[in-house]
Design a protein around this motif. Structure first.
Motif, PDB file in Angstrom:
ATOM      1  N   MET A   6      28.760 -38.897 -54.150  1.00  0.00           N
ATOM      2  CA  MET A   6      30.148 -38.914 -54.621  1.00  0.00           C
ATOM      3  C   MET A   6      31.069 -39.441 -53.537  1.00  0.00           C
ATOM      4  SD  MET A   6      30.401 -35.421 -56.873  1.00  0.00           S
ATOM      5  CE  MET A   6      32.156 -35.471 -56.832  1.00  0.00           C
ATOM      6  N   SER A  10      33.498 -42.824 -53.853  1.00  0.00           N
ATOM      7  CA  SER A  10      34.940 -42.824 -53.651  1.00  0.00           C
ATOM      8  C   SER A  10      35.327 -43.709 -52.465  1.00  0.00           C
ATOM      9  CB  SER A  10      35.474 -41.403 -53.462  1.00  0.00           C
ATOM     10  OG  SER A  10      34.964 -40.842 -52.265  1.00  0.00           O
ATOM     11  N   ASP A  13      35.323 -47.178 -53.787  1.00  0.00           N
ATOM     12  CA  ASP A  13      36.502 -47.394 -54.632  1.00  0.00           C
ATOM     13  C   ASP A  13      37.737 -47.659 -53.781  1.00  0.00           C
ATOM     14  OD1 ASP A  13      35.035 -47.085 -56.924  1.00  0.00           O
ATOM     15  OD2 ASP A  13      35.585 -44.969 -57.213  1.00  0.00           O
ATOM     16  N   VAL A  14      37.883 -46.910 -52.712  1.00  0.00           N
ATOM     17  CA  VAL A  14      39.029 -47.090 -51.824  1.00  0.00           C
ATOM     18  C   VAL A  14      38.989 -48.477 -51.193  1.00  0.00           C
ATOM     19  CG1 VAL A  14      40.094 -46.305 -49.674  1.00  0.00           C
ATOM     20  CG2 VAL A  14      39.335 -44.631 -51.370  1.00  0.00           C
TER      21      VAL A  14
END
Length: 67
Positions: A6, A10, A13-14
């Protein structure tokens, strides 16, 4: 392991969002006034009149009041 996965998602994604923001800034700097005018006229014709308009050139001419 699931928590690590996870975290990686993330973090990716950032990074994607940062890269996209940088690309948008670069595109904004490359937009000249003439290009913005050509694109806006084409979009306005499409939106208002459903016409496919291509503006090939924009030029400025100064006229006297008498003209």
């Amino acid at each position: 392991m699931a928590a690590e996965a996870m975290g990686e998602i993330s973090a990716n994604d950032v990074l994607r969002r940062k890269a996209r923001a940088g690309l948008e800034e670069r595109k904004a700097r490359l937009m000249s006034a003439a290009r913005a005018m050509r694109l806006s006229l084409s979009r306005a014709a499409e939106t208002l009149f459903e016409l496919a308009v291509s503006v090939s050139d924009v030029f400025e001419e100064q006229l006297s009041q008498e003209a």
